[in-house]
Design a protein around this motif. Structure first.
Motif, short mmCIF file in Angstrom:
data_model
loop_
_atom_site.label_atom_id
_atom_site.label_comp_id
_atom_site.label_asym_id
_atom_site.label_seq_id
_atom_site.Cartn_x
_atom_site.Cartn_y
_atom_site.Cartn_z
N LEU A 1 4.47 10.31 -6.81
CA LEU A 1 5.48 10.62 -7.82
C LEU A 1 4.84 10.94 -9.17
O LEU A 1 5.25 11.88 -9.86
CB LEU A 1 6.48 9.48 -7.97
CG LEU A 1 7.47 9.32 -6.84
CD1 LEU A 1 8.28 8.04 -7.02
CD2 LEU A 1 8.40 10.52 -6.75
N ASP A 2 3.82 10.18 -9.54
CA ASP A 2 3.09 10.47 -10.78
C ASP A 2 2.47 11.86 -10.72
O ASP A 2 2.53 12.62 -11.69
CB ASP A 2 2.00 9.43 -11.05
CG ASP A 2 2.54 8.11 -11.54
OD1 ASP A 2 3.72 8.05 -11.97
OD2 ASP A 2 1.78 7.12 -11.51
N GLY A 3 1.88 12.18 -9.58
CA GLY A 3 1.26 13.49 -9.42
C GLY A 3 2.28 14.62 -9.53
O GLY A 3 2.03 15.63 -10.19
N ASP B 1 0.83 -1.21 0.00
CA ASP B 1 0.00 0.00 0.00
C ASP B 1 0.86 1.26 0.00
O ASP B 1 0.57 2.22 -0.70
CB ASP B 1 -0.94 0.02 1.21
CG ASP B 1 -2.04 -1.02 1.12
OD1 ASP B 1 -2.29 -1.56 0.02
OD2 ASP B 1 -2.65 -1.31 2.17
N ARG B 2 1.92 1.26 0.79
CA ARG B 2 2.82 2.42 0.85
C ARG B 2 3.51 2.64 -0.50
O ARG B 2 3.65 3.77 -0.96
CB ARG B 2 3.89 2.22 1.92
CG ARG B 2 3.39 2.42 3.31
CD ARG B 2 4.51 2.16 4.28
NE ARG B 2 4.24 2.81 5.53
CZ ARG B 2 5.05 2.79 6.56
NH1 ARG B 2 6.20 2.15 6.47
NH2 ARG B 2 4.74 3.41 7.67
N ILE B 3 3.96 1.55 -1.12
CA ILE B 3 4.62 1.67 -2.43
C ILE B 3 3.65 2.26 -3.44
O ILE B 3 4.01 3.16 -4.21
CB ILE B 3 5.14 0.29 -2.89
CG1 ILE B 3 6.33 -0.13 -2.03
CG2 ILE B 3 5.52 0.32 -4.37
CD1 ILE B 3 6.73 -1.59 -2.22
N GLU B 4 2.41 1.77 -3.44
CA GLU B 4 1.42 2.30 -4.38
C GLU B 4 1.16 3.78 -4.14
O GLU B 4 1.09 4.57 -5.08
CB GLU B 4 0.12 1.50 -4.25
CG GLU B 4 -0.93 1.92 -5.25
CD GLU B 4 -2.20 1.07 -5.17
OE1 GLU B 4 -3.25 1.60 -5.58
OE2 GLU B 4 -2.14 -0.08 -4.70
N LEU B 5 1.04 4.18 -2.88
CA LEU B 5 0.84 5.59 -2.55
C LEU B 5 2.01 6.44 -3.02
O LEU B 5 1.83 7.50 -3.64
CB LEU B 5 0.64 5.76 -1.04
CG LEU B 5 0.53 7.20 -0.55
CD1 LEU B 5 -0.68 7.90 -1.16
CD2 LEU B 5 0.48 7.24 0.97
#
Length: 87
Positions: free
Chosen positions: A58-60, A49-53
């Motif tokens: 980073l994408d944002g 979950d942390r990696i996905e966040l």
């Protein structure tokens, strides 16, 4: 703190190491080198979950940076829905 165990030790005392996962992860060594890490499933899911966040953040940041350099890259919501086929 992470526990370290050899494959041989892990085989001999697997249930003991599994029971101790609530206290700390276990680094499994083979031939003196890291081979695996044992984690409680909840800790593993939390890491994912942390990696996905972090990837989303980073994408944002990348998107905001692109927009700051060239505001013409932005599109309005109607165009987004049109591209998705939701007129």
């Amino acid at each position: 703190m992470i526990q370290t165990v050899t494959v041989t030790e892990l085989r001999a005392e697997l249930s003991s190491y599994l029971d101790g996962l609530a206290e700390s992860p276990v680094l499994v060594l083979t031939h003196g080198k890291p081979a695996a890490v044992l984690l409680e499933p909840a800790n593993y899911e939390s890491l994912l979950d942390r990696i996905e966040l972090l990837e989303d953040l980073l994408d944002g940041r990348r998107i905001v940076s692109e927009y700051a350099q060239d505001p013409s890259v932005a599109i309005d919501a109607e165009e987004v829905f049109e591209r998705l086929g939701h007129s």
